[in-house]
Design a protein around this motif. Structure first.
Motif, PDB file in Angstrom:
ATOM      1  N   ASP A   1      -2.811   4.157   3.944  1.00 13.72           N
ATOM      2  CA  ASP A   1      -2.647   4.158   2.486  1.00 13.72           C
ATOM      3  C   ASP A   1      -4.066   4.368   1.794  1.00 13.72           C
ATOM      4  O   ASP A   1      -3.946   5.125   0.796  1.00 13.72           O
ATOM      5  CB  ASP A   1      -2.162   2.671   1.901  1.00 13.72           C
ATOM      6  N   GLY A   2      -5.067   3.724   2.370  1.00 11.99           N
ATOM      7  CA  GLY A   2      -6.222   3.492   1.594  1.00 11.99           C
ATOM      8  C   GLY A   2      -6.651   2.548   0.538  1.00 11.99           C
ATOM      9  O   GLY A   2      -7.775   2.257   0.343  1.00 11.99           O
ATOM     10  N   MET A   3      -5.490   2.116   0.117  1.00 15.12           N
ATOM     11  CA  MET A   3      -5.544   1.000  -1.268  1.00 15.12           C
ATOM     12  C   MET A   3      -5.061  -0.113  -0.775  1.00 15.12           C
ATOM     13  O   MET A   3      -3.850  -0.049  -0.304  1.00 15.12           O
ATOM     14  CB  MET A   3      -4.981   1.827  -2.357  1.00 15.12           C
ATOM     15  N   PRO A   4      -5.680  -1.256  -0.996  1.00 12.18           N
ATOM     16  CA  PRO A   4      -4.975  -2.607  -0.702  1.00 12.18           C
ATOM     17  C   PRO A   4      -3.777  -2.631  -1.851  1.00 12.18           C
ATOM     18  O   PRO A   4      -3.916  -2.271  -3.126  1.00 12.18           O
ATOM     19  CB  PRO A   4      -5.846  -3.573  -1.122  1.00 12.18           C
ATOM     20  N   TYR A   5      -2.865  -3.630  -1.575  1.00  7.19           N
ATOM     21  CA  TYR A   5      -1.920  -3.843  -2.530  1.00  7.19           C
ATOM     22  C   TYR A   5      -1.528  -5.279  -2.493  1.00  7.19           C
ATOM     23  O   TYR A   5      -1.737  -5.991  -1.470  1.00  7.19           O
ATOM     24  CB  TYR A   5      -0.580  -3.112  -2.272  1.00  7.19           C
TER      25      TYR A   5
END
Length: 155
Positions: free
Chosen positions: A137-141
């Motif tokens: 994804d590349g992005m934390p959530y």
């Protein structure tokens, strides 16, 4: 990587006679730590590393989980969000990590990871802030944010 930030439960007030790092959990704090610890025990991956501030209230909170943990000086009240993130191995470490620590540091960690800068984010006493990051994804959530008062309702 999964990073679970668990703020210590309610502790006795500070005083001139008692150093901050020796403050213990109140009876209410013990109940909240036990409730959250029981829930986390069911939800945490078996291979989760558990890192704990050396402060008495954090050690007591972690004890409520009933798993082995490592006390890490980089999680003390005198630390920084950056030092905590480094101690966890974020985001490259594959193993999930549970950090038992303090405000405002844990709020700083969460906001820094999710927004790229420290903001005044608060995690309730005894509450968890669960962050996940998938390399694809590349992005934390944010996976979960919950306090001990509602955790019993989450199954």
């Amino acid at each position: 990587m999964e990073l679970i930030l668990w703020r210590h439960a309610e502790a006795e007030p500070g005083s001139l006679e008692l150093a901050d790092e020796h403050r213990a959990l109140t009876p209410k704090g013990q109940r909240h730590a036990a409730r959250m610890g029981a829930w986390l025990e069911r939800k945490l991956p078996a291979d989760c590393r558990i890192l704990v501030s050396p402060a008495t209230r954090c050690v007591q909170t972690a004890d409520a989980l009933g798993r082995r943990y490592k006390v890490v000086e980089a999680l003390s009240t005198a630390s920084s969000a950056e030092a905590i993130i480094e101690a966890c191995g974020w985001p490259t470490h594959r193993q999930p990590v549970l950090v038992v620590g303090h405000q405002p540091l844990l709020g700083d960690v969460a906001s820094l990871l999710l927004c790229g800068q420290k903001q005044d984010w608060r995690i309730r006493k005894g509450g968890v802030f669960w962050i996940e990051h998938k390399a694809s994804d590349g992005m934390p959530y944010i996976r979960l944010v919950a306090g001990p008062d509602v955790i019993g309702k989450l199954r």
